[in-house]
Each structure stands twice: as structure tokens, then as C-alpha cells.
Design an enzyme around this catalytic site. Structure first.
Site, PDB file in Angstrom:
ATOM      1  N   TRP B 102     105.719 -15.947 -19.487  1.00 48.69           N
ATOM      2  CA  TRP B 102     106.764 -15.704 -18.490  1.00 48.69           C
ATOM      3  C   TRP B 102     108.076 -16.376 -18.863  1.00 48.69           C
ATOM      4  O   TRP B 102     109.155 -15.815 -18.618  1.00 48.69           O
ATOM      5  CB  TRP B 102     106.285 -16.089 -17.087  1.00 48.69           C
ATOM      6  CG  TRP B 102     105.275 -15.096 -16.619  1.00 48.69           C
ATOM      7  CD1 TRP B 102     103.932 -15.273 -16.510  1.00 48.69           C
ATOM      8  CD2 TRP B 102     105.519 -13.708 -16.287  1.00 48.69           C
ATOM      9  NE1 TRP B 102     103.320 -14.095 -16.116  1.00 48.69           N
ATOM     10  CE2 TRP B 102     104.263 -13.129 -15.972  1.00 48.69           C
ATOM     11  CE3 TRP B 102     106.659 -12.915 -16.231  1.00 48.69           C
ATOM     12  CZ2 TRP B 102     104.135 -11.780 -15.600  1.00 48.69           C
ATOM     13  CZ3 TRP B 102     106.534 -11.573 -15.860  1.00 48.69           C
ATOM     14  CH2 TRP B 102     105.278 -11.023 -15.557  1.00 48.69           C
ATOM     15  N   ASP B 172     111.061 -21.166 -12.489  1.00 48.23           N
ATOM     16  CA  ASP B 172     110.290 -20.022 -12.012  1.00 48.23           C
ATOM     17  C   ASP B 172     108.951 -20.556 -11.515  1.00 48.23           C
ATOM     18  O   ASP B 172     108.047 -20.811 -12.310  1.00 48.23           O
ATOM     19  CB  ASP B 172     110.088 -19.020 -13.152  1.00 48.23           C
ATOM     20  CG  ASP B 172     109.140 -17.883 -12.759  1.00 48.23           C
ATOM     21  OD1 ASP B 172     108.662 -17.854 -11.606  1.00 48.23           O
ATOM     22  OD2 ASP B 172     108.873 -17.018 -13.625  1.00 48.23           O
ATOM     23  N   LYS B 196     101.634 -14.597  -4.951  1.00 45.50           N
ATOM     24  CA  LYS B 196     100.576 -15.526  -5.352  1.00 45.50           C
ATOM     25  C   LYS B 196     100.286 -16.530  -4.225  1.00 45.50           C
ATOM     26  O   LYS B 196      99.217 -16.526  -3.648  1.00 45.50           O
ATOM     27  CB  LYS B 196     100.970 -16.255  -6.648  1.00 45.50           C
ATOM     28  CG  LYS B 196     100.919 -15.314  -7.865  1.00 45.50           C
ATOM     29  CD  LYS B 196     102.239 -15.202  -8.544  1.00 45.50           C
ATOM     30  CE  LYS B 196     102.358 -14.190  -9.647  1.00 45.50           C
ATOM     31  NZ  LYS B 196     101.251 -13.759 -10.413  1.00 45.50           N
TER      32      LYS B 196
END
Lengths: 360, 360
Positions: B102, B172, B196
Site C-alpha cells: 500500500w 494511511d 476495516k
């Protein structure tokens, strides 16, 4: 409980059978023992939901095979930037037909990316707001595309003409998509925030002709890039899966109603009932010319605006919800999207009649 | 039905009591006779939902008053573009710490807007993947900010260090937010896709220090502009109201669990149970160094990869869902977000033990 009729302009009411089905399978969807919102967007069961929703929408609008259907985030507002950033290519301008609030909002955002050629299409005829004929719109030669908003949710204006051009026509159909038949092949891009005629807020449909996918600006965020989204089948980022699923249920419901052809008939009847009542009354008025009255959003005013508060309060008590007009227009607004049944419009007219008798 | 434990990496399981409440009030919310997703985002009842969700999140993370909390669309992927477009100002570079998939995806997008200074923080220690100490990261002098991803969902790597810098730190936190305590005042921007630890897919939280609101590029689409969103209280465009409401219910649930302090203890126990079992087994392995093992996403492999299919099939039969590893890593992955109870992890370990005994 008395019947509730929700006239919200958006987020708007969804069809009751859709909401009932969604509630019944909310926690245990598809016998998985879990919710559809709790599974991977790349899992087989969700991919099936996604594909069916796309196919049902293609069926409903007879979308030709050379058009991509994208399920995006950011609403129509995101498209106000995405359209110029995807479509301008090396062009420096685009035509923007100005028919009201949302067309103007699109121009404001487009100003960042080009010099929009703004064409004022609003005119007054016999004291009513109207839209000039498309043949009168002075389009520019060097426009990358022609943008317009066929239904102005706030103003209550519907544009029935299409721009007369061989440039790609781009339409913000947020509040009119699926309410009446359209010929998709006449458009370059159609986009629509879901929260009126499709599903809950948080998902936006883009229908784009595939020859328009190669013009994107290098500075366009990937999540707004039609080509990226198309290549990744709207799963470049995690899509709003629950909104996608609900939209799919709405598409299936609409097919079961007989599709767009049938819902258009009902929508026309709903419009006739409400506008018809307003027109024969001197207590209520609508200031839009009959040629351009929106079938989806009906703003109306009381001859005695000091009664607005009482009207809204009594309407609410009768289960007629969310009739307050947009602050830019005032008065009342009844949004009559596909999910609003004819009985809801009849209940509104019955109440309006009683209110008029009591207060005229 | 047997208990279902859903280990999906995202969209992930939400707390059961949240889903039960949402189901019970799905069609008739707040005694309105309609769903919370069918009312205007500007209506009083929804504004209350929105404000409470923000306040609860502020309470949970002790967010200082000089930080804005934004509820956005487009997920963390949108932020990969929004961060440079909001924060670069007249700077030409930013530091990007590379700790996995990511972090690298953020770099790919940032490349459109600047020349990112990519700092490879991945190293192997004793055959295990690890992250170098933050004091070893060669930050650049001219960076506008330092970006990193504290938890790599796919790789199963967690970075516990913070960059050592006086530049704004941008994190992030999609798969780690609310799972353990953080000191928000150390960050310039924290962003997190909801799917999530927060709510359903389709909403993304951005926490931004208010001195960073004036640096946006002229070409930034307004829906990604922190200042615009902040001034409009995340209602510049119609927000994803249902996802916002569900996120609010999750925040209330988390407060009822004792907040982040308490959930962190449970998360640490869950990690000890699963990693502890893996480490004492020669049938399973995890290739991440103990210093950098993710508490949220635990990838593990079988010593006999030819048994992967059988493992997944039998796990599924036992109600242990979505354990298949990401295609980039292979094997298995158990995501242990806040909504996963300790019993779920215990059930997984019990199954792993039986499977090992039957197949070792």
C-alpha cells in the site's frame, strides 16, 4: 402506522419492497451467515451482485455494447471535475448549457480545467421560467464536449431537448435517470448520483462511450479516471459494495415494474395529478413553464407564504414528509422519483386540497 | 447456525450488535417511519447522527481541537492523490516510506504530482521481513511531508515507529485506525478507508491539522479538497449517509467496549494467541519479524502449500470465513480487526490444531 410518503429530493426514498428485502437479509445474506457488506468485493458472491446490477442497468436503458458502465464514488460533484479532466484532451473549452443551479455548479468546477463556454438557456415566457430550444443554443466550434443537466432538482426544470451537435454530449442525469426513456447512443457520457432514482447516497453511475477513454489529463486522480475504472471493472479501489448491492435490488424492482417504459407512464400520471391540481388552484402556484416542468421535482409555493410553516407541519403529521423547498427557491418541493407511488401523490393532493379549503 | 467468524481483510465484518441494531431500525429509524438512508443529509435528525459520529471519533482518538475530521468518499486510494494535491504547496517532493504494497501504491499515484523520495524501509533479519528503525530513514530536506502506511494489510507488516521529522507526517491508517492508541498530535494528516475498523466500504475518514488547509493545488477536484470539505462540514456533496450512520454506531460500540485502550488489550491478546500458536508449530509459518508483525492482518503459510485448498475448504465448513491470502502473498490471511472477538481467534487456532494433527 399510517402510510408514510417521503418526498425527499435526495437522499430519497427507495422502493419499499427493496428495503424490506434488504432488511430481511441484512445480517444473513445469501445464506452466508454474514452481511453482503461484510464480504470482499472480489469474492465470487459479490462479483455476481456487481455483474447483475450492471446487466440489469444495461437492460433497463438499452445501453449499447460500446458503452462502459462504471460504479464510482464522489457523487455527481466528483464528475463535475472528472468530466473535464477525462474529456478535454488538448481542447481548451467545452460548452455548458445553463438551465439552473446544478448546471451552474458544474461550470464552477469546470472553470478549474478550461474556459467553459456558458450558454444561458433560461428565459421567461408568460411569466414562467422556461428553457430556450436547443436549436437556439450558440455552441462553440472548439468545444471538447457539450454539457447539460436535463433535470434541475432544485429549480424543478426539465430540459427535453438534446444539444444539436456532433460533439460528445455529457449529461448530469442525477435526478432523471431511469425516470423516462432515453437513447443512450446519443450521449458521450451520462452520469448520475444514485441517491434519487438508483440507490443510497455514496455511489454514482457513469455511462461512457468507449472512444472517450483515452483523453484523460495526467493530473486526474486515478479514482476518477474512466479508463482506469473501466479496465478494473469499477474495482480499482474498494467500491461502496452495499450501495452497489442496493442499487442492484432497485434495478431488479424496476424491471419487475415493467422497466423504464412502464415507470415513465406512472411518472407522467403522477406529474399530471400534482401539476393538474396546482394549476386549477389559485392557492398554490408553480412558476415553471409547462414545457419544462420536471416530472421528478415539483416546487410549488403558497399564495400566502406565511402559511408555509403550518403547511409543512400539518403535512408531516399526515405522514407527508420532506416537502420543504430548497432554500434557494423557498416554498415547497415534492420529489416524485420512481419509488414514489401514485397513491403518495394522491395523498399529497388530498392534503393540499383540505389545507386550501381550511386556509384559503 | 454455528458461529460464523469472518476474517475478511476488507470489506470486513462489523460488530454483531451494530449489525443487529442496524437491521432492527433499517426501515423505521428513529420512529420516522423511514430509513436513515432515505432522509436528507441536511435534515436535523441526520445532522445529529453526523455530529455524534464525529464527536465519538474525537473522543476515541483524543483528537485535538486544531484538527478537522472529514468524512469523505473514494477510499484511501482517493487520498493517494488528495494528499499530494492538498499538501505539496510549492514543494516538488515528499518522502514516502516504503514498507509494502500500500505504501508503494501511494507512491505510484504521488508520481503524478511530484517526485516522491522513496525510502525503502524493508529489510530481512534472520530470514524474516522487518522494517528498519525510523532513525535510519534518509528523509529529504525539501519534502513537503513524510508519508507512511503504519499497517500493511496485504504483507501483514506493522510499523511501530514514527518518522523523525518536523515535517507533517501523513499516515494511511486504513487497517490500523482505532485498533491501538495513537497520539494524533504527532501527525499532519491521518486517513483511513472505513471498510476495516470503522464501517462499510464507501466512506473514508481524514483527520487533518488545520494549518495544512491552505496549500491545495488549483487543479484539485473540490470533492477531495480538505479546506472545502472542512468548511462545508463534509457536506460539500451529498455524503454517503448510511455509511456515516453505520460508522457512528461502530464508534458507540467501541466506546462501550472501553474505547481504544481496552480494544488494544484485546487485540494484543488476539495476536498473542494466533502468532503464539503459529510460532510453536512447524506446520504453519509467518514470515514477518516479531517486531513488525501486524496485529490486524496475520498472513500465514502451510509447510505443505498443496494443502491450502483443503485447509480453506474445511475452515469454511467450520464457519471460519475468508481466510484465503492475498494473491500477492499466497497462503492464508486472518484479519483480526476490532470486530473479531477473541473467541473467533480461538476457534481458528482450534481448527488449525486439528488440521495440523490430521495432516502433518
Amino acid at each position: 402506522m399510517e402510510s408514510i410518503y417521503n418526498f425527499s429530493a435526495g437522499p430519497a426514498a427507495l422502493p419499499k419492497p427493496v428495503m424490506q428485502q434488504a432488511q430481511s437479509e441484512f445480517i444473513n445474506w445469501n445464506d452466508l451467515g454474514t452481511s453482503v457488506m461484510e464480504i470482499s468485493h472480489r469474492s465470487k458472491p459479490f462479483l455476481k451482485v456487481a455483474a447483475e446490477a450492471e446487466q440489469d442497468l444495461r437492460d433497463l436503458l438499452s445501453i449499447p455494447t460500446n458503452y462502459k458502465v462504471l460504479f464510482c464514488q464522489g457523487g455527481a460533484r466528483a464528475q463535475f471535475a472528472a468530466v473535464p479532466m477525462n474529456l478535454l484532451g488538448d481542447k481548451k473549452t467545452a460548452d455548458y448549457i445553463d438551465g439552473g443551479y446544478w448546471a451552474q455548479s458544474a461550470v464552477t468546477e469546470a472553470n478549474k480545467y478550461c474556459q467553459p463556454n456558458v450558454i444561458n438557456a433560461m428565459v421567461e415566457i408568460d411569466g414562467k421560467k422556461a428553457i430556450t430550444p436547443a436549436t437556439d443554443w450558440p455552441l462553440s466550434d472548439d468545444a471538447a464536449y457539450v454539457h447539460f443537466c436535463p433535470n434541475e432538482t432544485i429549480d424543478g426544470i426539465e430540459i427535453n431537448d438534446l444539444p444539436v451537435t456532433d460533439k460528445p454530449i455529457v449529461a448530469d442525469m442525477s435526478s432523471t435517470i431511469l425516470s423516462r426513456q432515453i437513447d443512450v447512443s446519443k450521449y458521450g457520457v451520462i452520469y448520475a448520483g444514485a441517491q434519487k432514482n438508483i440507490g443510497p447516497a455514496g455511489i454514482c453511475i457513469v455511462i461512457v462511450r468507449d472512444d472517450l477513454l483515452d483523453l484523460a489529463s495526467d493530473l486526474l486522480p486515478s479514482i476518477l479516471n474512466y479508463k482506469v475504472l473501466s479496465e478494473q471493472e469499477s474495482m480499482f479501489n474498494t467500491p461502496p459494495t452495499y450501495a452497489w448491492y442496493l442499487s442492484g435490488l432497485v434495478f431488479k424492482w424496476l424491471k419487475a415494474q415493467g422497466g423504464v417504459t412502464e415507470i415513465e407512464k406512472i411518472n407522467r400520471t403522477k406529474g399530471e395529478v400534482l401539476y393538474g391540481y396546482i394549476d386549477q388552484s389559485s392557492f398554490y402556484k408553480n412558476t415553471i413553464h409547462p414545457n419544462n416542468r420536471s416530472l421528478m421535482n415539483v416546487p410549488f409555493q403558497l399564495a400566502k407564504p406565511e402559511l408555509d410553516g403550518l403547511f409543512l407541519q400539518q403535512a408531516e403529521q399526515r405522514g407527508l414528509q420532506a416537502l420543504k423547498g430548497h432554500r434557494a427557491v423557498g416554498g415547497m418541493r415534492a420529489s416524485l422519483y420512481n419509488a414514489m407511488p401514485l397513491e403518495g401523490v394522491q395523498a399529497l393532493v388530498d392534503f393540499m386540497q383540505e389545507f386550501e379549503q381550511a386556509n384559503a
